[in-house]
Design a protein around this motif. Sequence first.
Motif, PDB file in Angstrom:
ATOM      1  N   ALA A  48      42.406  39.288  42.350  1.00 39.63           N
ATOM      2  CA  ALA A  48      41.100  39.799  42.740  1.00 39.63           C
ATOM      3  C   ALA A  48      40.962  39.799  44.260  1.00 39.63           C
ATOM      4  CB  ALA A  48      39.999  38.952  42.107  1.00 39.63           C
TER       5      ALA A  48
ATOM      6  N   LEU B 153      43.009  42.648  45.723  1.00 38.52           N
ATOM      7  CA  LEU B 153      42.364  43.942  45.510  1.00 38.52           C
ATOM      8  C   LEU B 153      41.112  44.089  46.358  1.00 38.52           C
ATOM      9  CD1 LEU B 153      43.131  44.173  41.777  1.00 38.52           C
ATOM     10  CD2 LEU B 153      43.512  46.018  43.396  1.00 38.52           C
TER      11      LEU B 153
ATOM     12  N   ILE C 138      41.048  47.295  48.633  1.00 41.80           N
ATOM     13  CA  ILE C 138      40.082  48.352  48.401  1.00 41.80           C
ATOM     14  C   ILE C 138      39.452  48.806  49.718  1.00 41.80           C
ATOM     15  CG2 ILE C 138      38.038  46.895  48.000  1.00 41.80           C
ATOM     16  CD1 ILE C 138      39.052  49.913  45.937  1.00 41.80           C
TER      17      ILE C 138
ATOM     18  N   TRP D 157      32.756  46.453  42.572  1.00 42.51           N
ATOM     19  CA  TRP D 157      33.976  46.023  41.870  1.00 42.51           C
ATOM     20  C   TRP D 157      33.752  44.699  41.163  1.00 42.51           C
ATOM     21  CZ3 TRP D 157      37.862  48.670  40.133  1.00 42.51           C
ATOM     22  CH2 TRP D 157      38.163  49.885  40.745  1.00 42.51           C
TER      23      TRP D 157
ATOM     24  N   VAL E 174      34.199  41.466  36.926  1.00 41.67           N
ATOM     25  CA  VAL E 174      33.637  40.254  36.347  1.00 41.67           C
ATOM     26  C   VAL E 174      32.856  40.620  35.091  1.00 41.67           C
ATOM     27  CG1 VAL E 174      32.178  38.258  36.756  1.00 41.67           C
ATOM     28  CG2 VAL E 174      33.567  39.168  38.608  1.00 41.67           C
TER      29      VAL E 174
ATOM     30  N   ARG F 173      33.651  42.641  32.941  1.00 43.60           N
ATOM     31  CA  ARG F 173      34.556  42.868  31.828  1.00 43.60           C
ATOM     32  C   ARG F 173      35.050  41.554  31.221  1.00 43.60           C
ATOM     33  NH1 ARG F 173      38.403  45.559  34.356  1.00 43.60           N
ATOM     34  NH2 ARG F 173      39.512  43.598  34.580  1.00 43.60           N
TER      35      ARG F 173
HETATM   36  C1  HEM Z   1      43.219  49.487  39.586  1.00 40.83           C
HETATM   37  C2  HEM Z   1      42.503  48.610  39.974  1.00 40.83           C
HETATM   38  C3  HEM Z   1      42.384  47.197  39.441  1.00 40.83           C
HETATM   39  C4  HEM Z   1      43.138  46.510  38.524  1.00 40.83           C
HETATM   40  C5  HEM Z   1      44.353  46.999  37.765  1.00 40.83           C
HETATM   41  C6  HEM Z   1      42.560  45.192  38.416  1.00 40.83           C
HETATM   42  C7  HEM Z   1      43.062  44.184  37.625  1.00 40.83           C
HETATM   43  C8  HEM Z   1      42.408  42.993  37.418  1.00 40.83           C
HETATM   44  C9  HEM Z   1      42.909  41.938  36.611  1.00 40.83           C
HETATM   45  C10 HEM Z   1      44.286  41.953  35.980  1.00 40.83           C
HETATM   46  C11 HEM Z   1      41.958  40.942  36.573  1.00 40.83           C
HETATM   47  C12 HEM Z   1      41.945  39.680  35.795  1.00 40.83           C
HETATM   48  C13 HEM Z   1      42.488  38.555  36.511  1.00 40.83           C
HETATM   49  C14 HEM Z   1      41.673  37.943  37.625  1.00 40.83           C
HETATM   50  O1  HEM Z   1      40.656  37.281  37.352  1.00 40.83           O
HETATM   51  O2  HEM Z   1      42.107  38.064  38.788  1.00 40.83           O
HETATM   52  C15 HEM Z   1      40.898  41.353  37.430  1.00 40.83           C
HETATM   53  C16 HEM Z   1      39.780  40.598  37.719  1.00 40.83           C
HETATM   54  C17 HEM Z   1      39.049  40.790  38.881  1.00 40.83           C
HETATM   55  N1  HEM Z   1      39.125  41.863  39.722  1.00 40.83           N
HETATM   56 FE1  HEM Z   1      40.251  43.503  39.408  1.00 40.83          FE
HETATM   57  N2  HEM Z   1      41.508  45.086  39.260  1.00 40.83           N
HETATM   58  C18 HEM Z   1      41.360  46.292  39.901  1.00 40.83           C
HETATM   59  C19 HEM Z   1      40.444  46.589  40.900  1.00 40.83           C
HETATM   60  C20 HEM Z   1      39.682  45.628  41.525  1.00 40.83           C
HETATM   61  C21 HEM Z   1      39.042  45.788  42.806  1.00 40.83           C
HETATM   62  C22 HEM Z   1      39.167  47.001  43.699  1.00 40.83           C
HETATM   63  C23 HEM Z   1      38.363  44.661  43.056  1.00 40.83           C
HETATM   64  C24 HEM Z   1      37.582  44.459  44.316  1.00 40.83           C
HETATM   65  C25 HEM Z   1      36.877  43.539  44.654  1.00 40.83           C
HETATM   66  C26 HEM Z   1      38.560  43.762  41.933  1.00 40.83           C
HETATM   67  C27 HEM Z   1      37.984  42.519  41.791  1.00 40.83           C
HETATM   68  C28 HEM Z   1      38.210  41.673  40.731  1.00 40.83           C
HETATM   69  C29 HEM Z   1      37.508  40.432  40.537  1.00 40.83           C
HETATM   70  C30 HEM Z   1      36.432  39.854  41.427  1.00 40.83           C
HETATM   71  C31 HEM Z   1      38.047  39.861  39.365  1.00 40.83           C
HETATM   72  C32 HEM Z   1      37.711  38.493  38.822  1.00 40.83           C
HETATM   73  C33 HEM Z   1      37.002  38.504  37.542  1.00 40.83           C
HETATM   74  C34 HEM Z   1      36.818  37.085  37.019  1.00 40.83           C
HETATM   75  O3  HEM Z   1      37.829  36.424  36.737  1.00 40.83           O
HETATM   76  O4  HEM Z   1      35.670  36.669  36.902  1.00 40.83           O
HETATM   77  N3  HEM Z   1      39.371  44.392  41.034  1.00 40.83           N
HETATM   78  N4  HEM Z   1      41.182  42.608  37.907  1.00 40.83           N
END
Ligand code: HEM
Lengths: 435, 348
Positions: free
Chosen positions: A2, A5, A9, A362, A367, A369
């Motif tokens: 996160a 990304l 971004i 984002w 979050v 999801r």
């Molecule tokens: C193609 C785009 C993206 C993919 C494939 C992706 C993939 C993921 C995955 C695998 C997770 C779950 C694991 C984790 O908690 O880190 C996640 C959670 C998260 N992602 Fe992304 N992400 C994308 C875009 C973004 C972007 C652009 C942001 C910008 C801030 C973002 C922010 C977060 C945050 C804050 C979580 C944490 C959710 C939680 O655990 O409460 N994501 N995303």
Amino acid sequence: MAMSLGFHIIFAAIGIALPVMMLAAEWRWMRTGDETALALAQRWAKGSAILFAVGAVSGTVLSFELGLLWPEFMAWAGPIIGLPFSLEGFAFFTEAIFLGIYLYGWHRVSPRAHFAAGIVVAVSGAASAVFVVTINAWMNTPTGFRLVDGQPVDIDPIAAMFNPSALQQVIHMLLAAYAATGLAVAGVHARLLLKDGTNVFHRRAFTIAFTVGAVAAVLQPVSGDLITRAVARNQPVKLAAAEAHFHTAAAAPFRLGGWPDVDTQTVPYALEIPAGLSLLLFYDPDAVVTGLDAVPRDEWPPVLIVHLAFQLMVACGLAMAAVSLWGAWRWWRRGAVWGSRAFLRTVAAVTPLGFVAIEAGWVVTEVGRQPWIISGVMRTAEAVTPMPGLIVPFITFTTLYLVLAGVVVVALRRHVAATPGADRRDERRTGRADA
Amino acid sequence: MPTLETILAGVIVVSLMWYVLTGGADFGVGIWHLTARGPHAARQRRLIADAIGPIWEANHVWLIIAVTVLFTAFPRAFAAITTTLHIPLTLMLIGIVLRGSSFALSSHAVDRGETSRAQPVFAASSLITPLWLGVTIGTLASGRMGGGAASFREGFVDPWSAPFPFAVGALTIALFAYLAAVYLTLEAREDDLRADFRRRALIAWVVFALMAWGVFEWAATGAPVIRERFHLFWWGRPLVIGAAALSLGALAALWTRHYRLARVCAAGQAAVVVGGWALAQFPYLVVPNLTVTNAAAPATTLRLLLAVLVIGGVILFPALYYLYRIFKGGVIMGKPGQRPSSSDHRTG
Ligand code: HEM
Ligand code: HDD
Ligand code: HEM
């Protein structure tokens, strides 16, 4: 992930929008021979180059990181969503090639070919966002496979790309990139104009950047409305979290502000507009809106975070749209957007809002999801690497991104500091012609 | 008719080959940056910067293509590699980040005078990345990734922490430095600079040749599965002879100052080394468990991926040719005077 990304971004958004501004400036130079516009195009091209180099690096890290941190997710989903990743790879490649031509080719190719190279840069930058956002949309609303014993069969990567969330998310993300970058660059130049109101370079820069940003910023709430209604249909739990809507009910109220409390399932301190949510989402004050109680408690996302992030995004969006409309009005009445100090000050004040909104948006998506990494199919906890001591890679990657962020800040500061603003005054003093 | 899996594995190998030939040379250039000293040091560095500038990003995308094809077509292998080799890959990424940062800072700086602070970083990252890239490849080849992971050490450290993977890492550094020196003899326009890099290319030739021979022999114990295939299959001997011939060709060309020929031979030599490794490892992606067949994605995905690659290639290769013609035309194709100078894009 996160974290990475969240950084990426920002580079990506600037990488999408800056080439458009650079083209607008070059276009003006080609039409009118305006040397200031040419200098501007070259400056923005350099800015794009810095961002692209860093974007390329952060993207390389990301593509490995997907496996380093989420091997199970990639092993499972790779065959389904690998296709847009490969397409993204080609988009980057094209962008890299033509950015090279654009940057170093001012004297080597004809002006037309040069401009055309710039168009390819802008289009392929946007294309990479399109491809990668379809992947994220797929995680939200997975399609293009059947589940048999927990494994995907009958895989159809094309159907996966055209999942129900893809179109809305793509439009919303592209507008976000243009709005955020345009208004942020305009904000920087507004600040410089406040110091030196006669500087032609900054006026030109301000006008172009503001125009690009304002058009997108005015459209963004419209897109926001559309995407919200799509989320209500396809991801009702996420919407319920965003609106802090605990109980499924007809004539659901719209809540402004508030601090959701999941234990009591109430939202203290919120301003409630009766039936507002039903009306906004379904154009019907009596429509039933699904609440969080539709799913078991352990499938709720963190309501507080999602709600606050959503409110923050919408607030930023409305503020940006308002400033944009003010600018449009000034342009319509006065023929130029710059000029009023109050207006410049306001634009300077909204500089960061677009990027705040992007991060907040984002957070809503990601979050909101949780606990799923692929909605309804795979939980985040199942996807994580078995390697123990995950704090170490977390710190490592965070540090790497801090380094990259530092690089961008240093390079861009140097860049802005060296705008012809300063030289120009020197030249006027020494009476030399503009270079 | 090769299977879809084979073709896609081939795409990965070809992308890696390009990465070695272009991105690898870029890291190699960084190594020479480190050693640039003496009266010509400033000009040597300038030459290095001019040679890299316009094609830097394009060089590095090859790695990304290889990775995306790997995880789309062979997701199980990608997961296994990124899980077990988490540590070396992360270290490699650190190198890439540092390399990119120093490039962004120095190459696109408004004022070139400010760039010197980024230089040590540039040079250091040029050693880190090839080392860990080589360790990764050496581990894949070694067959040490088969065991289960009972403990952190066994699962995430032991597979790669052996002498052989590190020997491959050192070999990779030598290869990159060698390629870069040979390329730079051609990029240089002044005779004295060219002589500097010729001398370096010759030294690098000796080092690389000795190490390549050593690693190849060592593979008999370090990566036995792969090594014995050079004896088992008909292509083994021609490949070794071919590599040796190209190597001697490069040496002769450098000696007699035929730099264009030297470049072709050196690049060919590198391509044969990468290709030979790939051929010997085929059909294993990870020795000894994962092959291109048992790790492959479903056929629909493979077909679409191949279609995308073909269409992408049709767009990409003409574009890439155009890029090289504009900036490297003078160097590669012998047309005069078509090189970007560092002042070019600044004054416009
Ligand atoms: C193609 C785009 C993206 C993919 C494939 C992706 C993939 C993921 C995955 C695998 C997770 C779950 C694991 C984790 O908690 O880190 C996640 C959670 C998260 N992602 Fe992304 N992400 C994308 C875009 C973004 C972007 C652009 C942001 C910008 C801030 C973002 C922010 C977060 C945050 C804050 C979580 C944490 C959710 C939680 O655990 O409460 N994501 N995303
Ligand atoms: C400049 C940035 C910006 C602005 C002004 C807005 N948004 Fe936004 N929003 C984003 C930037 C963004 C984003 C960061 O780009 C997201 C995250 C994922 C995506 O595709 O777009 C997003 C996601 C996102 C989602 C979640 C989509 C999903 O998870 O599928 C909703 C419901 C909205 N937005 C709604 C709005 C509304 C009603 C706005 C009213 C003005 C608004 N956004 C302004
Ligand atoms: C898991 C998620 C992601 C991965 C693996 C990824 C991968 C990459 C890679 C490999 C690059 C470098 C391209 C190059 O070398 O030229 C890159 C850059 C870029 N990415 Fe991403 N990306 C991800 C998420 C996103 C998201 C969410 C967006 C935007 C909405 C995005 C938009 C871009 C853009 C526009 C660039 C071009 C950089 C520039 O022009 O500055 N990416 N990404």
